[in-house]
Scaffold this motif. Structure first.
Motif, PDB file in Angstrom:
ATOM      1  N   ASP A  86      36.355  34.175  17.883  1.00 48.48           N
ATOM      2  CA  ASP A  86      37.651  34.578  18.423  1.00 48.48           C
ATOM      3  C   ASP A  86      38.622  34.613  17.246  1.00 48.48           C
ATOM      4  O   ASP A  86      39.127  33.578  16.806  1.00 48.48           O
ATOM      5  CB  ASP A  86      38.096  33.589  19.508  1.00 48.48           C
ATOM      6  CG  ASP A  86      39.429  33.967  20.141  1.00 48.48           C
ATOM      7  OD1 ASP A  86      40.191  34.724  19.501  1.00 48.48           O
ATOM      8  OD2 ASP A  86      39.729  33.492  21.248  1.00 48.48           O
TER       9      ASP A  86
ATOM     10  N   SER B 198      42.409  40.497  18.546  1.00 44.23           N
ATOM     11  CA  SER B 198      43.532  40.914  19.393  1.00 44.23           C
ATOM     12  C   SER B 198      44.548  41.622  18.503  1.00 44.23           C
ATOM     13  O   SER B 198      44.830  41.149  17.396  1.00 44.23           O
ATOM     14  CB  SER B 198      44.199  39.692  20.030  1.00 44.23           C
ATOM     15  OG  SER B 198      45.466  40.046  20.552  1.00 44.23           O
TER      16      SER B 198
ATOM     17  N   THR C 182      41.278  39.809  24.893  1.00 41.77           N
ATOM     18  CA  THR C 182      40.598  39.240  26.062  1.00 41.77           C
ATOM     19  C   THR C 182      39.388  40.094  26.430  1.00 41.77           C
ATOM     20  O   THR C 182      38.286  39.574  26.636  1.00 41.77           O
ATOM     21  CB  THR C 182      41.575  39.158  27.264  1.00 41.77           C
ATOM     22  OG1 THR C 182      42.748  38.469  26.847  1.00 41.77           O
ATOM     23  CG2 THR C 182      40.939  38.446  28.445  1.00 41.77           C
TER      24      THR C 182
HETATM   25  C1  LIG Z   1      43.022  32.552  20.419  1.00 35.59           C
HETATM   26  C2  LIG Z   1      43.250  33.752  21.292  1.00 35.59           C
HETATM   27  N1  LIG Z   1      42.209  34.304  21.934  1.00 35.59           N
HETATM   28  C3  LIG Z   1      42.347  35.394  22.697  1.00 35.59           C
HETATM   29  C4  LIG Z   1      43.576  35.994  22.873  1.00 35.59           C
HETATM   30  C5  LIG Z   1      43.685  37.158  23.787  1.00 35.59           C
HETATM   31  O1  LIG Z   1      44.153  38.309  23.181  1.00 35.59           O
HETATM   32  P1  LIG Z   1      44.931  39.429  24.023  1.00 35.59           P
HETATM   33  O2  LIG Z   1      46.295  38.894  24.327  1.00 35.59           O
HETATM   34  O3  LIG Z   1      44.958  40.615  23.117  1.00 35.59           O
HETATM   35  O4  LIG Z   1      44.135  39.684  25.257  1.00 35.59           O
HETATM   36  C6  LIG Z   1      44.687  35.473  22.202  1.00 35.59           C
HETATM   37  C7  LIG Z   1      45.990  36.148  22.320  1.00 35.59           C
HETATM   38  O5  LIG Z   1      46.958  35.728  22.744  1.00 35.59           O
HETATM   39  C8  LIG Z   1      44.527  34.314  21.403  1.00 35.59           C
HETATM   40  O6  LIG Z   1      45.560  33.772  20.771  1.00 35.59           O
END
Ligand SMILES: Cc1ncc(COP(=O)(O)O)c(C=O)c1O
Length: 383
Positions: free
Chosen positions: A158, A181, A62
């Motif tokens: 992403d 992530s 995120t």
């Molecule tokens: C497609 C997608 N984007 C962003 C994120 C965010 O990652 P994080 O949980 O490390 O903040 C996730 C994670 O769950 C995700 O699946």
């Protein structure tokens, strides 16, 4: 019969257990828990793995996305085109920088956004495009970059669910600004939260390094200590996580290979089962199968009843499946003020009603996959 979980991390961890223990203890005994060589080594190795010049560790996927938008100067009044079929972090960060998410519909087959619709959604306010390589299936980056370059719009990838995936031989996260992530269940997951931004662009990398640590200027540029050039955040990757990730990175290709093998098994076991649709790996795509997501077309006029009944029946047989994602982002209560009505993104809405992700993780056995397949056939017949 034993339960089959959607993910079991203990299996992949068995082979690295001792190495992790000794490295974690090493960091612990070093007395240095923020920054240091554990972090810089991992950052370098991760960038090397992707073939980019900069890998900048941070606190989460995120934050990686948020900082990428900030580094690209996306802000108030800007529009960012993305998909509504993703985890909410993708759009949350757009709103957090003061911009507006512009959601486009899905491609006809598959779970990534439709590139024609991306092109059609570009306006004078478009400041960035966030491509999500959902479930480990890469977006067609050749076509996306052609659209983006034509309009000179930067692309953020992403890659949260797609570490190691590639489009036409080029790894995702090395084309646009890559955001990763390291949430434990991701293809490369730590033992806690973590993330990274990857880029070849020095200026973007410098901005991200400033942003992740309160806008603090370090090194020769800092003529005074505690000089802060912009409003940043505290988003460092901690040393113990970095040490763990560095070990796990060496196994990533092998684990992704196991995911690809398991996906192939499912496809063979399920190919003649009526009333379901299997995921496909399209030409050019090297998928890393963070999820193996099938579709259960509705037999009821309304909603996701068929899928949800099936999911409960599977659970009774010990097969735990998941629904990613039951409510698309444009219909989320938090985005009511964006003015998207139901029906506006029909493919996305249909996908949300039909998707079911089967157990998928490195180390899942063929016997378990057979149990999933037999249970699925059985339950479908009972519908
Ligand atoms: C497609 C997608 N984007 C962003 C994120 C965010 O990652 P994080 O949980 O490390 O903040 C996730 C994670 O769950 C995700 O699946």
């Amino acid at each position: 019969m034993k339960n089959i979980p959607p993910v079991d991390l203990t299996r992949q961890h068995k082979i690295i257990d001792q190495e992790i223990e000794s490295q974690v203890i090493k960091v612990f005994r070093s007395g240095r828990y923020i920054g240091g060589t554990a972090v810089t080594d991992f950052e370098q190795n991760f960038a090397g793995y992707l073939g980019v010049s900069h890998g900048i560790g941070c606190n989460s996927g995120t934050d990686a996305l948020y900082m990428a938008l900030r580094a690209l100067n996306v802000g108030e009044g800007d529009e960012v085109i993305t998909t509504a079929f993703t985890f909410i972090a993708t759009s949350e960060v757009i709103v957090r920088v003061g911009a507006k998410p512009i959601f486009v519909d899905l491609e006809v087959n598959g779970f990534n956004f439709d590139l024609q619709q991306v092109a059609a959604a570009i306006t004078e306010h478009t400041k960035a495009i966030i491509a999500v390589h959902l479930f480990g299936q890469p977006v067609n980056m050749d076509d996306l970059m052609a659209i983006a370059n034509k309009h000179q719009i930067p692309v953020i990838e992403d890659c949260a669910q797609a570490t190691g995936a590639a489009w036409n031989g080029t790894k995702v996260g090395s084309i646009g600004v890559g955001c990763f992530s390291f949430f434990p269940t991701k293809n490369l997951g730590g033992c806690g939260d973590g993330g990274a931004v990857t880029t070849d662009d020095w200026a973007i990398a410098d901005q991200i390094r400033l942003l992740r640590e309160h806008g603090l200027v370090r090194g020769a540029g800092a003529k005074v200590t505690y000089r802060h050039d912009l409003t940043g955040l505290n988003s460092r990757l901690d040393s113990i996580q970095a040490a763990i990730l560095d070990i796990k990175l060496r196994h990533l290709d092998s684990w992704n290979g196991q995911r690809r093998f398991a996906a192939n098994n499912y496809t063979q076991l399920l190919e003649n089962v009526p009333n379901i649709k299997l995921p496909q790996e399209v030409p050019g795509s090297f998928a890393v199968w963070n999820q193996y997501t099938i579709r259960i077309p509705n037999r009821n006029s309304d909603s996701s009843i068929t899928r949800d009944v099936l999911r409960n029946k599977l659970q009774e047989k010990g097969v735990i499946s998941m629904v990613y994602y039951p409510l698309p982002l444009h219909l989320q209560p938090v985005y009511q003020d964006l003015g998207y009505d139901r029906g506006i993104l029909p493919r996305t809405e249909q996908a949300a009603q039909e998707v079911l992700s089967l157990p998928m993780f490195p180390g899942i056995t063929f016997a378990e996959q057979q149990q999933v397949a037999y249970s699925l056939k059985d339950c479908l017949e009972q519908l």
